[in-house]
Design an enzyme around this catalytic site. Structure first.
Site, PDB file in Angstrom:
ATOM      1  CB  SER A   8       8.472 -11.581 -38.475  1.00  0.00           C
ATOM      2  OG  SER A   8       7.301 -12.327 -38.786  1.00  0.00           O
ATOM      3  CG  HIS A  48      12.073 -13.821 -36.413  1.00  0.00           C
ATOM      4  ND1 HIS A  48      11.304 -14.212 -35.700  1.00  0.00           N
ATOM      5  CD2 HIS A  48      11.089 -13.272 -37.888  1.00  0.00           C
ATOM      6  CE1 HIS A  48      10.004 -14.649 -36.411  1.00  0.00           C
ATOM      7  NE2 HIS A  48       9.930 -14.082 -37.273  1.00  0.00           N
TER       8      HIS A  48
END
Length: 202
Positions: free
Chosen positions: A125, A172
């Site tokens: 991610s 992230h």
């Protein structure tokens, strides 16, 4: 992506999916079959974590971005890569895709310093958010922002709301910020030297 020619050869996208699958699927299978020791060994080898107060597991700084430890992570991340990867390669080239993916994934793994000891960081991610941030820093941002669901997903996954689902949103966020900075600097250099952004075919 809409508008992409069918003959685009997304080699880098395919290669990253293959590497991620080779590392993630055995772990998921071992976990499903109850082979806890084998799964734990893979998790220790491939994840990023602190082996000392200021020392992360060196191998994990690289392998963690190619290792998704849950089926939801694996499916969601590979679908995301499947959709944005070919566009990224066609627009910016394979070399740039590798650079953004690896640099963003590396800095995302450094979020282990924020989370502290006894925390394992893994998943594609952060690297994918780096690619998204890179695109958002450029005029091509409409490719992502034209879909409201993309905006909702980005906001959710970059905020503390995601933490309630066990998502390392700070990873992230680090990957996303690095991608934006990378994209901004790259685009400013292109403008400075009069380079015209054009599509690339392989």
């Amino acid at each position: 992506m809409a508008g992409q020619p069918l003959h685009v050869n997304a080699r880098t996208t395919a290669l990253i999916i293959i590497i991620n699958s080779a590392l993630s699927i055995p772990y998921l299978v071992f976990s499903y079959l109850g082979l806890g020791r084998a799964a734990a060994l893979m998790g220790v080898l491939l994840s990023d974590y602190l082996i000392a107060p200021y020392l992360p597991w060196p191998l994990g700084l690289v392998t963690s971005m190619f290792f998704d430890p849950t089926i939801l992570d694996y499916v969601f991340n590979m679908l995301t890569l499947f959709f944005i990867g070919p566009f990224f390669e066609r627009r910016y080239g394979r070399s740039m895709m590798w650079k953004v993916y690896l640099v963003s994934g590396f800095f995302s793994a450094l979020s282990v310093f924020i989370y502290g000891p006894n925390t394992f960081i893994a998943g594609a991610s952060g690297a994918l958010f780096g690619m998204i941030g890179f695109i958002l820093a450029l005029p091509d941002r409409w490719v992502i922002l034209s879909n409201p669901w993309n905006i909702i997903a980005i906001i959710f996954l970059l905020t503390p709301f995601a933490a309630s689902f066990g998502i390392a949103y700070l990873g992230h966020l680090l990957g996303f910020i690095v991608g934006i900075i990378y994209g901004y600097i790259w685009y400013r250099r292109m403008i400075r030297y009069g380079t015209r952004l054009r599509y690339r075919y392989f």
